[in-house]
Structure formats: structure tokens, C-alpha cells
Design a protein around this motif. Structure first.
Motif, PDB file in Angstrom:
ATOM      1  N   VAL A 198       0.859  -1.183   0.000  1.00 48.30           N
ATOM      2  CA  VAL A 198       0.000   0.000   0.000  1.00 48.30           C
ATOM      3  C   VAL A 198       0.898   1.237   0.000  1.00 48.30           C
ATOM      4  CG1 VAL A 198      -1.709   1.324   1.298  1.00 48.30           C
ATOM      5  CG2 VAL A 198      -1.837  -1.181   1.252  1.00 48.30           C
ATOM      6  N   ASP A 199       0.685   2.111  -0.980  1.00 48.38           N
ATOM      7  CA  ASP A 199       1.405   3.381  -1.018  1.00 48.38           C
ATOM      8  C   ASP A 199       0.781   4.291   0.042  1.00 48.38           C
ATOM      9  OD1 ASP A 199       2.511   5.886  -1.561  1.00 48.38           O
ATOM     10  OD2 ASP A 199       2.574   5.513  -3.725  1.00 48.38           O
ATOM     11  N   THR A 200       1.571   4.704   1.015  1.00 53.56           N
ATOM     12  CA  THR A 200       1.042   5.501   2.122  1.00 53.56           C
ATOM     13  C   THR A 200       0.739   6.940   1.713  1.00 53.56           C
ATOM     14  OG1 THR A 200       3.226   6.209   2.889  1.00 53.56           O
ATOM     15  CG2 THR A 200       2.354   4.111   3.764  1.00 53.56           C
ATOM     16  N   GLY A 201       1.216   7.362   0.538  1.00 51.26           N
ATOM     17  CA  GLY A 201       1.046   8.749   0.121  1.00 51.26           C
ATOM     18  C   GLY A 201       2.090   9.667   0.721  1.00 51.26           C
ATOM     19  N   ARG A 202       2.970   9.119   1.537  1.00 54.63           N
ATOM     20  CA  ARG A 202       4.045   9.914   2.142  1.00 54.63           C
ATOM     21  C   ARG A 202       5.372   9.570   1.476  1.00 54.63           C
ATOM     22  NH1 ARG A 202       5.027   8.563   7.233  1.00 54.63           N
ATOM     23  NH2 ARG A 202       3.768   6.666   7.297  1.00 54.63           N
ATOM     24  N   ARG A 203       6.363  10.414   1.699  1.00 54.43           N
ATOM     25  CA  ARG A 203       7.672  10.191   1.121  1.00 54.43           C
ATOM     26  C   ARG A 203       8.750  10.294   2.194  1.00 54.43           C
ATOM     27  NH1 ARG A 203       8.039   9.788  -4.263  1.00 54.43           N
ATOM     28  NH2 ARG A 203       6.120  10.169  -5.450  1.00 54.43           N
ATOM     29  N   LEU A 204       9.867   9.631   1.934  1.00 51.81           N
ATOM     30  CA  LEU A 204      10.982   9.628   2.876  1.00 51.81           C
ATOM     31  C   LEU A 204      11.663  10.984   2.869  1.00 51.81           C
ATOM     32  CD1 LEU A 204      12.729   7.874   4.804  1.00 51.81           C
ATOM     33  CD2 LEU A 204      14.184   7.384   2.825  1.00 51.81           C
ATOM     34  N   ALA A 205      11.735  11.603   4.037  1.00 54.46           N
ATOM     35  CA  ALA A 205      12.335  12.929   4.131  1.00 54.46           C
ATOM     36  C   ALA A 205      13.845  12.832   4.287  1.00 54.46           C
ATOM     37  CB  ALA A 205      11.742  13.677   5.317  1.00 54.46           C
ATOM     38  N   GLY A 206      14.532  13.924   3.951  1.00 51.66           N
ATOM     39  CA  GLY A 206      15.963  14.016   4.188  1.00 51.66           C
ATOM     40  C   GLY A 206      16.833  13.382   3.131  1.00 51.66           C
ATOM     41  N   THR A 207      16.301  13.087   1.950  1.00 51.19           N
ATOM     42  CA  THR A 207      17.104  12.504   0.878  1.00 51.19           C
ATOM     43  C   THR A 207      17.593  13.597  -0.055  1.00 51.19           C
ATOM     44  OG1 THR A 207      15.117  12.105  -0.432  1.00 51.19           O
ATOM     45  CG2 THR A 207      15.876  10.311   0.974  1.00 51.19           C
ATOM     46  N   PRO A 208      18.794  13.446  -0.651  1.00 55.24           N
ATOM     47  CA  PRO A 208      19.349  14.516  -1.496  1.00 55.24           C
ATOM     48  C   PRO A 208      18.629  14.668  -2.825  1.00 55.24           C
ATOM     49  CG  PRO A 208      20.764  12.582  -1.514  1.00 55.24           C
ATOM     50  CD  PRO A 208      19.720  12.328  -0.478  1.00 55.24           C
ATOM     51  N   HIS A 209      17.963  13.614  -3.286  1.00 58.05           N
ATOM     52  CA  HIS A 209      17.269  13.685  -4.570  1.00 58.05           C
ATOM     53  C   HIS A 209      15.757  13.624  -4.332  1.00 58.05           C
ATOM     54  CE1 HIS A 209      21.215  13.203  -6.309  1.00 58.05           C
ATOM     55  NE2 HIS A 209      21.385  12.080  -5.620  1.00 58.05           N
ATOM     56  N   ARG A 210      15.017  13.254  -5.347  1.00 53.12           N
ATOM     57  CA  ARG A 210      13.560  13.173  -5.215  1.00 53.12           C
ATOM     58  C   ARG A 210      13.200  12.149  -4.134  1.00 53.12           C
ATOM     59  NH1 ARG A 210       9.209  10.272  -7.642  1.00 53.12           N
ATOM     60  NH2 ARG A 210       7.325  11.575  -7.832  1.00 53.12           N
ATOM     61  N   TYR A 215       5.948   2.828   1.590  1.00 56.55           N
ATOM     62  CA  TYR A 215       4.933   1.798   1.472  1.00 56.55           C
ATOM     63  C   TYR A 215       4.744   1.105   2.820  1.00 56.55           C
ATOM     64  CZ  TYR A 215       5.675   2.198  -3.591  1.00 56.55           C
ATOM     65  OH  TYR A 215       5.788   2.669  -4.878  1.00 56.55           O
ATOM     66  N   ARG A 216       3.662   0.361   2.910  1.00 50.40           N
ATOM     67  CA  ARG A 216       3.444  -0.563   4.012  1.00 50.40           C
ATOM     68  C   ARG A 216       2.805  -1.818   3.438  1.00 50.40           C
ATOM     69  NH1 ARG A 216      -1.912  -0.880   5.246  1.00 50.40           N
ATOM     70  NH2 ARG A 216      -3.251   0.889   4.701  1.00 50.40           N
ATOM     71  N   PHE A 217       2.857  -2.915   4.195  1.00 51.54           N
ATOM     72  CA  PHE A 217       2.211  -4.137   3.732  1.00 51.54           C
ATOM     73  C   PHE A 217       0.720  -4.077   4.023  1.00 51.54           C
ATOM     74  CE2 PHE A 217       6.494  -6.106   3.903  1.00 51.54           C
ATOM     75  CZ  PHE A 217       6.491  -6.661   2.636  1.00 51.54           C
ATOM     76  N   ASP A 218      -0.082  -4.579   3.101  1.00 56.89           N
ATOM     77  CA  ASP A 218      -1.525  -4.679   3.270  1.00 56.89           C
ATOM     78  C   ASP A 218      -1.814  -5.955   4.051  1.00 56.89           C
ATOM     79  OD1 ASP A 218      -4.244  -4.801   3.168  1.00 56.89           O
ATOM     80  OD2 ASP A 218      -4.402  -4.709   0.978  1.00 56.89           O
ATOM     81  N   THR A 219      -2.158  -5.822   5.305  1.00 52.82           N
ATOM     82  CA  THR A 219      -2.376  -6.992   6.159  1.00 52.82           C
ATOM     83  C   THR A 219      -3.602  -7.800   5.751  1.00 52.82           C
ATOM     84  OG1 THR A 219      -3.621  -5.617   7.726  1.00 52.82           O
ATOM     85  CG2 THR A 219      -1.261  -5.922   8.141  1.00 52.82           C
ATOM     86  N   GLY A 220      -4.485  -7.207   4.947  1.00 51.64           N
ATOM     87  CA  GLY A 220      -5.676  -7.927   4.524  1.00 51.64           C
ATOM     88  C   GLY A 220      -5.514  -8.635   3.197  1.00 51.64           C
ATOM     89  N   ALA A 221      -4.355  -8.480   2.563  1.00 54.21           N
ATOM     90  CA  ALA A 221      -4.135  -9.100   1.256  1.00 54.21           C
ATOM     91  C   ALA A 221      -3.781 -10.570   1.416  1.00 54.21           C
ATOM     92  CB  ALA A 221      -3.020  -8.368   0.510  1.00 54.21           C
TER      93      ALA A 221
END
Length: 242
Positions: A198-210, A215-221
Motif C-alpha cells: 500500500v502506497d502511504t502517500g508519504r515520502r521519505l524525508a531528508g534525501t538529497p534527490h527526489r 509503502y506498508r504491507f496490506d495486512t488484509g491481502a
């Protein structure tokens, strides 16, 4: 090795645990697996390294004994702790018959930083294990085989990651476990098509590029569709369980 035990003596029951964690290597593009070992302070095998564990009390459940001995020796309390196998070859201990119920655990690297580490408890890379007491190298080899097998049909990689992770971090887990590099584009397509992320819609902060997506795992899948591990048959073992 062939040892003769007193036929009138009773076997003793022990509990041991194989623990896996990721170890980032500054000189490598992906992490590797490492394992904590405990130095034996008495015979048999004094001075040699062994898996953390201990004897099973008559009034303690197996799962509880595994968690307790793990905490006492390493300070770890892993979220993933599962029974692996029962090892009971008659000659696996030189002075008495010992049957070991072995568990395996997966821990996040943040937990490793809080674990015990001294002259008698040390972490070793999978490729640089010392000479081990008893049949503990065989036990580790079997645990590694199980881990690589299970990676292809479950979300077990989650236990080595945080609650959220980047696609590169997830690929790093697969590469460390499978011991081979994976094509980033093919890996992304496989994981996105699996329906387990599942794409959380958030991004990893503190990286030099984009900043990469989190993501997280979908526990219901359903079961995870993963990269084929290209593994071989398990190590030959003497079974004591069906």
C-alpha cells in the motif's frame, strides 16, 4: 562424531533461537544478514560460540522459554518469533542426550542497537560465522533455507523493516536474504503487481534527490507474490518431529 550415552539416562530438553537482522555495510550497495551468538563459558564446548538458549523448565511453555532465554542472553524481544524445527540426533552433544526445540526470530536494525553486545555476546555476518559448538552451524543453515523459502510466499520481510519502507529498502531485504542482486525495475513491477503493498502517500524525508515513496504491507491481502528465490534443497537433517 559418535558418543555412547548411558542407556538408563533420560534426554534433556533445551530451547534455542536463531536470530536474523539486517546489517548495512558501508562498502556494499545492499545490506547483509547477521546473527548474534553467545560464547559458551563451560564445557562441553567452552570458549566456542553457540546459539542463545537454555534448558526448558518443567513449568514453562516452549514459546515462553524461547522468549525468556532470548531476552536474558541478548536483551531482544522480537515481534517475529516462530518455532523452526526440533533437533535431536543422539550424538549432537558429547556428554548427554540433548533434544533442542529451535525457534527463529527476525529483528529490525533499530532493535539490534539496543541489544546486548559484549565479549560474550556478539553479532556475526552470515558469511563470517566462527567455529560453532555442537550442530549449531547446521541449525543456522537450515534456518537460512527456511527464510529464503518463506520469502517467496509471505510478507516475512516486514519483520526486518519498519512499519513503512521504501521500495529500495524492501529490495535490499530480498537481496540480503536471497544473496543476489535484483533488477530494480523488475522488482518494483513484481511487488506492485502482487497487491500486497500500500502506497502511504508519504515520502521519505531528508534525501538529497527526489524523496522516494513510503509503502506498508496490506495486512488484509493474500499471500505475497515475490521474486523467485532460486533456492536449493534444504540441508540434510535427522528428524525428530513428523
Amino acid at each position: 562424531m559418535s558418543q555412547q550415552h548411558d542407556r538408563g539416562a533420560q534426554a534433556r530438553l533445551a530451547v534455542s533461537t536463531v536470530i536474523f537482522a539486517l546489517s548495512p555495510d558501508a562498502g556494499a550497495a545492499s545490506p547483509s544478514l547477521r546473527i548474534p551468538l553467545v560464547r559458551r563459558l563451560r564445557e562441553p564446548g567452552a570458549g566456542r560460540w553457540a546459539l542463545p538458549g537454555g534448558w526448558l523448565p518443567v513449568d514453562e511453555a516452549l514459546d515462553e522459554a524461547a522468549a525468556r532465554t532470548l531476552g536474558e542472553t541478548t536483551g531482544l524481544a522480537p515481534r517475529y518469533l516462530e518455532q523452526l524445527y526440533t533437533f535431536g540426533a543422539p550424538d549432537r552433544s558429547p556428554d548427554e542426550r540433548v533434544v533442542s526445540v529451535v525457534y527463529w526470530a527476525l529483528v529490525h536494525s533499530d532493535e539490534v542497537e539496543r541489544a546486548v553486545s559484549d565479549e560474550n555476546v556478539q553479532w556475526f555476518d552470515e558469511d563470517a560465522l566462527p567455529d560453532l559448538a555442537f550442530d549449531h552451524r547446521q541449525i543456522i543453515d537450515y534456518a537460512l533455507w527456511r527464510l529464503r523459502t518463506k520469502l517467496q510466499y509471505s510478507r516475512i520481510a516486514h519483520a526486518l523493516l519498519g512499519d513503512t519502507f521504501t521500495m529500495a529498502e524492501l529490495r535490499g531485504v530480498h537481496e540480503a536474504v536471497l544473496r543476489r542482486r535484483l533488477d530494480p525495475a523488475n522488482f518494483r513491477r513484481t511487488m506492485e503487481a502482487s497487491g500486497t503493498l500500500v502506497d502511504t502517500g508519504r515520502r521519505l524525508a531528508g534525501t538529497p534527490h527526489r524523496p522516494p515513496a513510503l509503502y506498508r504491507f496490506d495486512t488484509g491481502a493474500g499471500p505475497a507474490a515475490s521474486v523467485p528465490p532460486a533456492i536449493t534443497a534444504p540441508p540434510a537433517l535427522q528428524r525428530t518431529n513428523p
